[in-house]
Motif scaffolding. Structure first.
Motif, PDB file in Angstrom:
ATOM      1  N   ASP A 137     -59.269 -41.144 -30.319  1.00 16.88           N
ATOM      2  CA  ASP A 137     -60.644 -41.242 -30.803  1.00 16.88           C
ATOM      3  C   ASP A 137     -60.678 -42.248 -31.948  1.00 16.88           C
ATOM      4  OD1 ASP A 137     -63.209 -40.969 -31.672  1.00 16.88           O
ATOM      5  OD2 ASP A 137     -63.120 -38.812 -31.970  1.00 16.88           O
ATOM      6  N   HIS A 138     -60.989 -43.483 -31.656  1.00 12.58           N
ATOM      7  CA  HIS A 138     -60.980 -44.550 -32.643  1.00 12.58           C
ATOM      8  C   HIS A 138     -61.968 -44.306 -33.785  1.00 12.58           C
ATOM      9  CE1 HIS A 138     -64.810 -46.129 -31.236  1.00 12.58           C
ATOM     10  NE2 HIS A 138     -64.354 -45.983 -30.008  1.00 12.58           N
ATOM     11  N   ARG A 139     -62.957 -43.450 -33.573  1.00 11.51           N
ATOM     12  CA  ARG A 139     -63.951 -43.190 -34.614  1.00 11.51           C
ATOM     13  C   ARG A 139     -63.344 -42.426 -35.792  1.00 11.51           C
ATOM     14  NH1 ARG A 139     -68.065 -40.297 -30.826  1.00 11.51           N
ATOM     15  NH2 ARG A 139     -66.039 -39.597 -30.139  1.00 11.51           N
ATOM     16  N   GLN A 140     -62.186 -41.788 -35.595  1.00  7.44           N
ATOM     17  CA  GLN A 140     -61.553 -41.029 -36.663  1.00  7.44           C
ATOM     18  C   GLN A 140     -60.588 -41.876 -37.484  1.00  7.44           C
ATOM     19  OE1 GLN A 140     -59.816 -37.389 -35.422  1.00  7.44           O
ATOM     20  NE2 GLN A 140     -61.576 -36.765 -34.225  1.00  7.44           N
ATOM     21  N   GLN A 141     -60.310 -43.068 -37.077  1.00 11.00           N
ATOM     22  CA  GLN A 141     -59.295 -43.887 -37.730  1.00 11.00           C
ATOM     23  C   GLN A 141     -59.481 -44.021 -39.241  1.00 11.00           C
ATOM     24  OE1 GLN A 141     -58.727 -47.704 -36.022  1.00 11.00           O
ATOM     25  NE2 GLN A 141     -56.929 -48.145 -37.229  1.00 11.00           N
ATOM     26  N   PRO A 142     -60.658 -44.341 -39.772  1.00 18.38           N
ATOM     27  CA  PRO A 142     -60.778 -44.474 -41.229  1.00 18.38           C
ATOM     28  C   PRO A 142     -60.377 -43.203 -41.983  1.00 18.38           C
ATOM     29  CG  PRO A 142     -62.654 -45.465 -40.168  1.00 18.38           C
ATOM     30  CD  PRO A 142     -61.876 -44.743 -39.088  1.00 18.38           C
ATOM     31  N   GLN A 143     -60.660 -42.036 -41.439  1.00 17.10           N
ATOM     32  CA  GLN A 143     -60.284 -40.791 -42.086  1.00 17.10           C
ATOM     33  C   GLN A 143     -58.764 -40.651 -42.131  1.00 17.10           C
ATOM     34  OE1 GLN A 143     -62.245 -38.031 -39.560  1.00 17.10           O
ATOM     35  NE2 GLN A 143     -64.268 -38.447 -40.381  1.00 17.10           N
ATOM     36  N   TRP A 144     -58.082 -41.058 -41.083  1.00 18.43           N
ATOM     37  CA  TRP A 144     -56.629 -40.896 -41.020  1.00 18.43           C
ATOM     38  C   TRP A 144     -55.898 -41.906 -41.889  1.00 18.43           C
ATOM     39  CZ3 TRP A 144     -54.304 -36.764 -39.315  1.00 18.43           C
ATOM     40  CH2 TRP A 144     -54.988 -35.930 -38.439  1.00 18.43           C
ATOM     41  N   GLN A 145     -56.539 -42.955 -42.311  1.00 13.72           N
ATOM     42  CA  GLN A 145     -55.868 -43.961 -43.128  1.00 13.72           C
ATOM     43  C   GLN A 145     -55.501 -43.433 -44.503  1.00 13.72           C
ATOM     44  OE1 GLN A 145     -58.513 -47.298 -43.063  1.00 13.72           O
ATOM     45  NE2 GLN A 145     -57.861 -47.966 -41.053  1.00 13.72           N
ATOM     46  N   THR A 146     -56.105 -42.352 -44.940  1.00 13.65           N
ATOM     47  CA  THR A 146     -55.807 -41.802 -46.259  1.00 13.65           C
ATOM     48  C   THR A 146     -54.792 -40.658 -46.206  1.00 13.65           C
ATOM     49  OG1 THR A 146     -57.667 -40.278 -46.123  1.00 13.65           O
ATOM     50  CG2 THR A 146     -58.086 -42.432 -47.129  1.00 13.65           C
ATOM     51  N   VAL A 147     -54.347 -40.277 -45.017  1.00 12.55           N
ATOM     52  CA  VAL A 147     -53.376 -39.187 -44.899  1.00 12.55           C
ATOM     53  C   VAL A 147     -52.100 -39.573 -45.627  1.00 12.55           C
ATOM     54  CG1 VAL A 147     -51.924 -37.911 -43.284  1.00 12.55           C
ATOM     55  CG2 VAL A 147     -54.329 -38.305 -42.756  1.00 12.55           C
ATOM     56  N   GLY A 148     -51.614 -38.678 -46.462  1.00 14.81           N
ATOM     57  CA  GLY A 148     -50.374 -38.913 -47.181  1.00 14.81           C
ATOM     58  C   GLY A 148     -50.557 -39.536 -48.549  1.00 14.81           C
ATOM     59  N   LEU A 149     -51.753 -39.953 -48.883  1.00 15.99           N
ATOM     60  CA  LEU A 149     -51.971 -40.579 -50.181  1.00 15.99           C
ATOM     61  C   LEU A 149     -52.085 -39.552 -51.302  1.00 15.99           C
ATOM     62  CD1 LEU A 149     -54.465 -43.417 -49.252  1.00 15.99           C
ATOM     63  CD2 LEU A 149     -51.987 -43.547 -49.504  1.00 15.99           C
ATOM     64  N   ASP A 150     -52.381 -38.318 -50.946  1.00 18.61           N
ATOM     65  CA  ASP A 150     -52.520 -37.263 -51.952  1.00 18.61           C
ATOM     66  C   ASP A 150     -51.375 -36.260 -51.823  1.00 18.61           C
ATOM     67  OD1 ASP A 150     -53.352 -36.367 -49.496  1.00 18.61           O
ATOM     68  OD2 ASP A 150     -55.032 -35.204 -50.267  1.00 18.61           O
ATOM     69  N   ILE A 151     -50.160 -36.736 -51.855  1.00 13.28           N
ATOM     70  CA  ILE A 151     -48.986 -35.888 -51.706  1.00 13.28           C
ATOM     71  C   ILE A 151     -48.861 -34.997 -52.946  1.00 13.28           C
ATOM     72  CG2 ILE A 151     -46.471 -35.872 -51.504  1.00 13.28           C
ATOM     73  CD1 ILE A 151     -46.731 -38.589 -50.093  1.00 13.28           C
ATOM     74  N   PRO A 152     -48.744 -33.677 -52.731  1.00 13.96           N
ATOM     75  CA  PRO A 152     -48.634 -32.787 -53.885  1.00 13.96           C
ATOM     76  C   PRO A 152     -47.306 -32.997 -54.619  1.00 13.96           C
ATOM     77  CG  PRO A 152     -48.421 -31.579 -51.833  1.00 13.96           C
ATOM     78  CD  PRO A 152     -48.760 -32.989 -51.477  1.00 13.96           C
ATOM     79  N   PRO A 153     -47.251 -32.645 -55.886  1.00 12.56           N
ATOM     80  CA  PRO A 153     -46.018 -32.819 -56.656  1.00 12.56           C
ATOM     81  C   PRO A 153     -44.870 -31.990 -56.090  1.00 12.56           C
ATOM     82  CG  PRO A 153     -47.785 -31.890 -58.018  1.00 12.56           C
ATOM     83  CD  PRO A 153     -48.328 -32.078 -56.652  1.00 12.56           C
ATOM     84  N   ARG A 154     -43.686 -32.475 -56.245  1.00 10.67           N
ATOM     85  CA  ARG A 154     -42.484 -31.817 -55.722  1.00 10.67           C
ATOM     86  C   ARG A 154     -42.351 -30.393 -56.258  1.00 10.67           C
ATOM     87  NH1 ARG A 154     -39.279 -29.397 -53.658  1.00 10.67           N
ATOM     88  NH2 ARG A 154     -37.135 -29.826 -53.113  1.00 10.67           N
ATOM     89  N   GLU A 155     -42.792 -30.141 -57.463  1.00  9.64           N
ATOM     90  CA  GLU A 155     -42.671 -28.822 -58.076  1.00  9.64           C
ATOM     91  C   GLU A 155     -43.378 -27.734 -57.266  1.00  9.64           C
ATOM     92  OE1 GLU A 155     -43.864 -31.570 -59.897  1.00  9.64           O
ATOM     93  OE2 GLU A 155     -41.819 -31.994 -60.544  1.00  9.64           O
ATOM     94  N   GLU A 156     -44.384 -28.114 -56.499  1.00 12.55           N
ATOM     95  CA  GLU A 156     -45.103 -27.126 -55.690  1.00 12.55           C
ATOM     96  C   GLU A 156     -44.263 -26.610 -54.533  1.00 12.55           C
ATOM     97  OE1 GLU A 156     -49.085 -28.061 -54.530  1.00 12.55           O
ATOM     98  OE2 GLU A 156     -49.528 -29.017 -56.451  1.00 12.55           O
ATOM     99  N   PHE A 157     -43.144 -27.258 -54.272  1.00 11.53           N
ATOM    100  CA  PHE A 157     -42.275 -26.867 -53.172  1.00 11.53           C
ATOM    101  C   PHE A 157     -40.881 -26.546 -53.698  1.00 11.53           C
ATOM    102  CE2 PHE A 157     -45.498 -29.734 -51.532  1.00 11.53           C
ATOM    103  CZ  PHE A 157     -46.058 -28.951 -50.539  1.00 11.53           C
ATOM    104  N   ALA A 158     -40.820 -25.801 -54.775  1.00 17.66           N
ATOM    105  CA  ALA A 158     -39.547 -25.514 -55.443  1.00 17.66           C
ATOM    106  C   ALA A 158     -38.569 -24.769 -54.541  1.00 17.66           C
ATOM    107  CB  ALA A 158     -39.806 -24.713 -56.711  1.00 17.66           C
TER     108      ALA A 158
END
Length: 80
Positions: free
Chosen positions: A22-43
């Protein structure tokens, strides 16, 4: 087949199949991974190593697949 010359790899043609795209979703997927939570949240996870995950439906995990995964985990002591 008409685009084979544009690829260095051999194309695997799958007649009677369909890849959902679904090419209409492409702009939304371009930001995936840009808001990676801090490592401390996965201690509870190791700082280094392999995290093995599967997002398939559970019925696809048969004993043979599970045994292969256990082999991967045993072969990599820092994996979870």
């Amino acid at each position: 087949p008409e685009y084979q010359a544009q690829f260095s790899e051999s194309l695997l043609l799958l007649p009677n199949s369909y890849f959902v795209n679904d090419h209409r979703q492409q702009p939304q997927w371009q930001t995936v991974g840009l808001d990676i939570p801090p490592r401390e949240e996965f201690a509870e996870l190791p700082a280094k190593g392999l995290v093995v995950a599967c997002f398939n439906q559970l019925y696809k995990i048969d004993p043979e697949v599970f045994e292969a995964w256990m082999g991967v985990l045993k072969g990599s002591p820092s994996s979870v």
